[in-house]
Design a protein around this motif. Structure first.
Motif, PDB file in Angstrom:
ATOM      1  N   ARG A  63       6.103  -1.605 -13.250  1.00 45.80           N
ATOM      2  CA  ARG A  63       7.473  -1.715 -13.757  1.00 45.80           C
ATOM      3  C   ARG A  63       8.024  -3.138 -13.604  1.00 45.80           C
ATOM      4  NH1 ARG A  63       9.793   2.788 -15.424  1.00 45.80           N
ATOM      5  NH2 ARG A  63       9.013   4.838 -14.761  1.00 45.80           N
ATOM      6  N   VAL A  64       7.674  -3.793 -12.516  1.00 44.41           N
ATOM      7  CA  VAL A  64       8.139  -5.167 -12.315  1.00 44.41           C
ATOM      8  C   VAL A  64       7.457  -6.111 -13.309  1.00 44.41           C
ATOM      9  CG1 VAL A  64       8.156  -7.101 -10.674  1.00 44.41           C
ATOM     10  CG2 VAL A  64       8.717  -4.800  -9.887  1.00 44.41           C
ATOM     11  N   PHE A  65       6.187  -5.827 -13.640  1.00 42.20           N
ATOM     12  CA  PHE A  65       5.414  -6.702 -14.533  1.00 42.20           C
ATOM     13  C   PHE A  65       4.873  -5.889 -15.720  1.00 42.20           C
ATOM     14  CE2 PHE A  65       4.952  -8.634 -10.288  1.00 42.20           C
ATOM     15  CZ  PHE A  65       5.396  -9.925 -10.552  1.00 42.20           C
ATOM     16  N   PRO A  66       5.734  -5.459 -16.634  1.00 36.67           N
ATOM     17  CA  PRO A  66       5.266  -4.598 -17.726  1.00 36.67           C
ATOM     18  C   PRO A  66       4.433  -5.290 -18.787  1.00 36.67           C
ATOM     19  CG  PRO A  66       7.581  -5.132 -18.029  1.00 36.67           C
ATOM     20  CD  PRO A  66       7.192  -5.658 -16.673  1.00 36.67           C
ATOM     21  N   THR A  67       4.436  -6.630 -18.801  1.00 36.21           N
ATOM     22  CA  THR A  67       3.680  -7.348 -19.840  1.00 36.21           C
ATOM     23  C   THR A  67       2.674  -8.332 -19.259  1.00 36.21           C
ATOM     24  OG1 THR A  67       5.382  -9.083 -20.009  1.00 36.21           O
ATOM     25  CG2 THR A  67       5.619  -7.176 -21.461  1.00 36.21           C
ATOM     26  N   ALA A  68       2.514  -8.363 -17.948  1.00 34.22           N
ATOM     27  CA  ALA A  68       1.615  -9.336 -17.317  1.00 34.22           C
ATOM     28  C   ALA A  68       0.165  -8.891 -17.435  1.00 34.22           C
ATOM     29  CB  ALA A  68       1.988  -9.520 -15.846  1.00 34.22           C
ATOM     30  N   ASP A  69      -0.735  -9.839 -17.185  1.00 33.05           N
ATOM     31  CA  ASP A  69      -2.157  -9.532 -17.168  1.00 33.05           C
ATOM     32  C   ASP A  69      -2.429  -8.458 -16.114  1.00 33.05           C
ATOM     33  OD1 ASP A  69      -5.040 -10.471 -17.893  1.00 33.05           O
ATOM     34  OD2 ASP A  69      -4.985 -10.421 -15.691  1.00 33.05           O
ATOM     35  N   LEU A  70      -3.260  -7.488 -16.466  1.00 36.71           N
ATOM     36  CA  LEU A  70      -3.472  -6.337 -15.584  1.00 36.71           C
ATOM     37  C   LEU A  70      -4.031  -6.747 -14.229  1.00 36.71           C
ATOM     38  CD1 LEU A  70      -3.234  -3.231 -15.521  1.00 36.71           C
ATOM     39  CD2 LEU A  70      -5.656  -3.143 -16.168  1.00 36.71           C
ATOM     40  N   ALA A  71      -4.868  -7.763 -14.188  1.00 41.37           N
ATOM     41  CA  ALA A  71      -5.434  -8.203 -12.913  1.00 41.37           C
ATOM     42  C   ALA A  71      -4.334  -8.689 -11.967  1.00 41.37           C
ATOM     43  CB  ALA A  71      -6.464  -9.305 -13.140  1.00 41.37           C
ATOM     44  N   GLY A  72      -3.336  -9.382 -12.528  1.00 37.54           N
ATOM     45  CA  GLY A  72      -2.230  -9.844 -11.704  1.00 37.54           C
ATOM     46  C   GLY A  72      -1.379  -8.697 -11.212  1.00 37.54           C
ATOM     47  N   VAL A  73      -1.138  -7.705 -12.062  1.00 39.30           N
ATOM     48  CA  VAL A  73      -0.351  -6.539 -11.667  1.00 39.30           C
ATOM     49  C   VAL A  73      -1.077  -5.772 -10.558  1.00 39.30           C
ATOM     50  CG1 VAL A  73       0.820  -4.459 -12.473  1.00 39.30           C
ATOM     51  CG2 VAL A  73       0.541  -6.402 -14.014  1.00 39.30           C
ATOM     52  N   ASP A  74      -2.388  -5.654 -10.700  1.00 39.94           N
ATOM     53  CA  ASP A  74      -3.199  -4.989  -9.681  1.00 39.94           C
ATOM     54  C   ASP A  74      -3.091  -5.731  -8.344  1.00 39.94           C
ATOM     55  OD1 ASP A  74      -5.754  -3.053  -9.200  1.00 39.94           O
ATOM     56  OD2 ASP A  74      -6.089  -4.989  -8.244  1.00 39.94           O
ATOM     57  N   LEU A  75      -3.142  -7.049  -8.386  1.00 40.24           N
ATOM     58  CA  LEU A  75      -3.030  -7.837  -7.154  1.00 40.24           C
ATOM     59  C   LEU A  75      -1.666  -7.621  -6.503  1.00 40.24           C
ATOM     60  CD1 LEU A  75      -4.224 -10.001  -5.254  1.00 40.24           C
ATOM     61  CD2 LEU A  75      -3.220 -11.733  -6.761  1.00 40.24           C
ATOM     62  N   PHE A  76      -0.607  -7.605  -7.301  1.00 42.87           N
ATOM     63  CA  PHE A  76       0.722  -7.382  -6.743  1.00 42.87           C
ATOM     64  C   PHE A  76       0.821  -5.992  -6.127  1.00 42.87           C
ATOM     65  CE2 PHE A  76       5.299  -6.341  -7.136  1.00 42.87           C
ATOM     66  CZ  PHE A  76       5.814  -7.376  -6.365  1.00 42.87           C
ATOM     67  N   ALA A  77       0.237  -4.998  -6.781  1.00 45.98           N
ATOM     68  CA  ALA A  77       0.264  -3.638  -6.234  1.00 45.98           C
ATOM     69  C   ALA A  77      -0.442  -3.579  -4.882  1.00 45.98           C
ATOM     70  CB  ALA A  77      -0.385  -2.666  -7.216  1.00 45.98           C
ATOM     71  N   ARG A  78      -1.542  -4.308  -4.746  1.00 47.88           N
ATOM     72  CA  ARG A  78      -2.255  -4.317  -3.462  1.00 47.88           C
ATOM     73  C   ARG A  78      -1.412  -4.993  -2.373  1.00 47.88           C
ATOM     74  NH1 ARG A  78      -8.691  -4.964  -4.988  1.00 47.88           N
ATOM     75  NH2 ARG A  78      -8.583  -3.726  -6.893  1.00 47.88           N
ATOM     76  N   TRP A  79      -0.711  -6.050  -2.738  1.00 47.52           N
ATOM     77  CA  TRP A  79       0.202  -6.673  -1.780  1.00 47.52           C
ATOM     78  C   TRP A  79       1.297  -5.698  -1.359  1.00 47.52           C
ATOM     79  CZ3 TRP A  79      -0.001 -10.661   1.336  1.00 47.52           C
ATOM     80  CH2 TRP A  79      -0.796 -11.775   1.032  1.00 47.52           C
ATOM     81  N   LEU A  80       1.804  -4.922  -2.299  1.00 47.19           N
ATOM     82  CA  LEU A  80       2.815  -3.928  -1.958  1.00 47.19           C
ATOM     83  C   LEU A  80       2.273  -2.902  -0.972  1.00 47.19           C
ATOM     84  CD1 LEU A  80       4.448  -3.247  -5.456  1.00 47.19           C
ATOM     85  CD2 LEU A  80       5.526  -4.393  -3.509  1.00 47.19           C
ATOM     86  N   VAL A  81       1.060  -2.438  -1.205  1.00 43.72           N
ATOM     87  CA  VAL A  81       0.443  -1.490  -0.266  1.00 43.72           C
ATOM     88  C   VAL A  81       0.353  -2.120   1.119  1.00 43.72           C
ATOM     89  CG1 VAL A  81      -1.668  -0.232   0.308  1.00 43.72           C
ATOM     90  CG2 VAL A  81      -0.854  -0.268  -2.053  1.00 43.72           C
ATOM     91  N   TRP A  82      -0.116  -3.362   1.159  1.00 43.99           N
ATOM     92  CA  TRP A  82      -0.236  -4.038   2.460  1.00 43.99           C
ATOM     93  C   TRP A  82       1.132  -4.183   3.131  1.00 43.99           C
ATOM     94  CZ3 TRP A  82       1.802  -8.457   4.609  1.00 43.99           C
ATOM     95  CH2 TRP A  82       1.229  -8.858   5.841  1.00 43.99           C
ATOM     96  N   ALA A  83       2.148  -4.585   2.367  1.00 42.45           N
ATOM     97  CA  ALA A  83       3.476  -4.786   2.932  1.00 42.45           C
ATOM     98  C   ALA A  83       4.058  -3.486   3.471  1.00 42.45           C
ATOM     99  CB  ALA A  83       4.411  -5.384   1.877  1.00 42.45           C
ATOM    100  N   LEU A  84       3.848  -2.387   2.758  1.00 41.27           N
ATOM    101  CA  LEU A  84       4.368  -1.109   3.241  1.00 41.27           C
ATOM    102  C   LEU A  84       3.579  -0.600   4.443  1.00 41.27           C
ATOM    103  CD1 LEU A  84       5.324   0.852  -0.002  1.00 41.27           C
ATOM    104  CD2 LEU A  84       6.710  -0.660   1.415  1.00 41.27           C
ATOM    105  N   ALA A  85       2.283  -0.879   4.466  1.00 39.29           N
ATOM    106  CA  ALA A  85       1.484  -0.525   5.653  1.00 39.29           C
ATOM    107  C   ALA A  85       1.973  -1.296   6.870  1.00 39.29           C
ATOM    108  CB  ALA A  85       0.003  -0.800   5.398  1.00 39.29           C
ATOM    109  N   LEU A  86       2.273  -2.578   6.682  1.00 39.69           N
ATOM    110  CA  LEU A  86       2.832  -3.383   7.770  1.00 39.69           C
ATOM    111  C   LEU A  86       4.190  -2.839   8.184  1.00 39.69           C
ATOM    112  CD1 LEU A  86       2.841  -5.896   9.602  1.00 39.69           C
ATOM    113  CD2 LEU A  86       3.786  -7.187   7.673  1.00 39.69           C
ATOM    114  N   ASP A  87       5.022  -2.485   7.220  1.00 41.14           N
ATOM    115  CA  ASP A  87       6.343  -1.944   7.498  1.00 41.14           C
ATOM    116  C   ASP A  87       6.241  -0.669   8.335  1.00 41.14           C
ATOM    117  OD1 ASP A  87       9.291  -1.949   6.928  1.00 41.14           O
ATOM    118  OD2 ASP A  87       8.792  -0.046   5.992  1.00 41.14           O
ATOM    119  N   ASP A  88       5.308   0.209   7.986  1.00 38.29           N
ATOM    120  CA  ASP A  88       5.130   1.441   8.755  1.00 38.29           C
ATOM    121  C   ASP A  88       4.706   1.150  10.191  1.00 38.29           C
ATOM    122  OD1 ASP A  88       5.828   2.921   6.555  1.00 38.29           O
ATOM    123  OD2 ASP A  88       3.771   3.423   5.984  1.00 38.29           O
ATOM    124  N   THR A  89       3.871   0.154  10.355  1.00 34.96           N
ATOM    125  CA  THR A  89       3.434  -0.224  11.701  1.00 34.96           C
ATOM    126  C   THR A  89       4.590  -0.773  12.521  1.00 34.96           C
ATOM    127  OG1 THR A  89       1.217  -0.740  10.873  1.00 34.96           O
ATOM    128  CG2 THR A  89       1.840  -1.691  13.002  1.00 34.96           C
TER     129      THR A  89
END
Length: 339
Positions: A63-89
């Motif tokens: 949703r944040v990157f509806p027109t970006a290259d898919l590889a970049g969107v995938d990378l951002f999604a992985r960062w989000l997972v990492w950030a939320l995992a850190l937040d939970d910790t």
């Protein structure tokens, strides 16, 4: 806290009125990101049994990157997972009420980034951070890398301050809360807009008051909307780092009025962001930036302005803040009408 308050945000603030777009290849992201998170040990067991597994980070990225290259969107999604995992910790014992423990964890993470590899047997947070940093930083300048590291350190300091507040039972005043919440809500994530788009902002632009107003306003919209969504879960564990509780304590009012005040503030900050963005063309002219630098700024500004509504729509479909409420209780999925 009645989460339906978020529904009214889109009616009261014109910048939040239009639903966010979705990347046309978002269906690919779900399997890719879930497999990565499980393979790296960030999500264990059935994804539906944990807040991180239910978060659906790939939907927010799409949703944040509806027109970006898919590889970049995938990378951002992985960062989000990492950030939320850190937040939970950070939000749970033994780090939740220990500033020194927060600094200790971050010392390990930052050292791993600087030396370029995780320690043998390092926890998944450390190993995946190094992996993500390699994938992200290799195409970025030294200035960008330094900025990203500084924002990681700001996040560390904000989370450590929150931990101390929990230990001593201190509820921040509203004026203290806003900048603290900004630091503790992943400021480094906004730096990732540039590598996802394949651009880089001029350091001179980043130092202007107009840009700071834009960036801070967007960050506040996202953080405060998240506060409404997560309020009940955080309140149940005694965490007061949540804007409705902060307002209720400062003004001696009930949560219903405090929640309504948060909605008003989100709308005001969305307008602040749009006003700041309108003033940027004149700022770009005064700075005498190159055509490429102006184009980069325009791309990043569009993503920033679209992010608060994308975040609201993600809250509608994410299960991160679901609780064990009995059937029939109004929960976050009532926001599904926003999609």
């Amino acid at each position: 806290m009645d989460i339906s308050l978020l529904l009214s945000t889109t009616d009261r603030a014109a910048p939040l009125a239009a639903p966010s777009a979705m990347h046309p290849e978002s269906w690919r992201l779900c399997a890719q990101v879930e497999a990565w998170a499980r393979g790296r040990g960030l999500v264990l067991g059935d994804p539906d049994t944990s807040p991180l597994g239910r978060a659906r980070c790939e939907r927010l990225a799409a949703r944040v990157f509806p027109t970006a290259d898919l590889a970049g969107v995938d990378l951002f999604a992985r960062w989000l997972v990492w950030a939320l995992a850190l937040d939970d910790t950070l939000d749970h014992p033994p780090l939740a009420d220990s500033g020194s423990a927060v600094h200790g964890l971050y010392d390990d993470l930052l050292r791993a980034m600087r030396r370029g590899h995780a320690r043998p047997g390092a926890r998944p947070l450390e190993a995946t951070l190094v992996e993500l940093w390699h994938a992200t930083s290799r195409s970025m300048s030294r200035d960008w890398r330094r900025r990203f590291m500084l924002h990681l350190e700001a996040h560390r300091d904000g989370c450590a301050k929150e931990a101390v507040n929990r230990r001593i039972g201190h509820t921040p005043a509203p004026a203290e809360f806003a900048p603290l919440r900004r630091r503790a809500c992943g400021p480094f994530l906004y730096d990732l807009i540039e590598p996802v788009l394949g651009v880089e902002l001029s350091p001179r632009l980043l130092r202007t008051p107009g840009w700071k107003t834009l960036a801070d306003s967007v960050a506040d919209c996202v953080a405060w909307a998240n506060d409404l969504a997560s309020h009940d879960l955080e309140s149940a564990r005694g965490d007061v780092h949540n804007l409705p509780d902060v307002i209720a304590a400062a003004e001696g009012t009930d949560l219903a009025r405090a929640g309504a005040a948060v909605v008003e503030r989100i709308g005001d900050r969305a307008e602040d962001a749009r006003t700041a963005a309108r003033g940027l063309p004149e700022m770009l002219e005064r700075l005498q930036l190159s055509v490429a630098q102006r184009a980069a700024a325009a791309q990043v500004v569009k993503v920033l302005l679209d992010t608060p509504r994308a975040h609201l729509d993600w809250l509608a479909e994410s299960g991160r803040y679901e609780s064990d409420a009995p059937p029939g209780t109004y929960r976050l999925d009532a926001l599904a009408s926003l999609r």
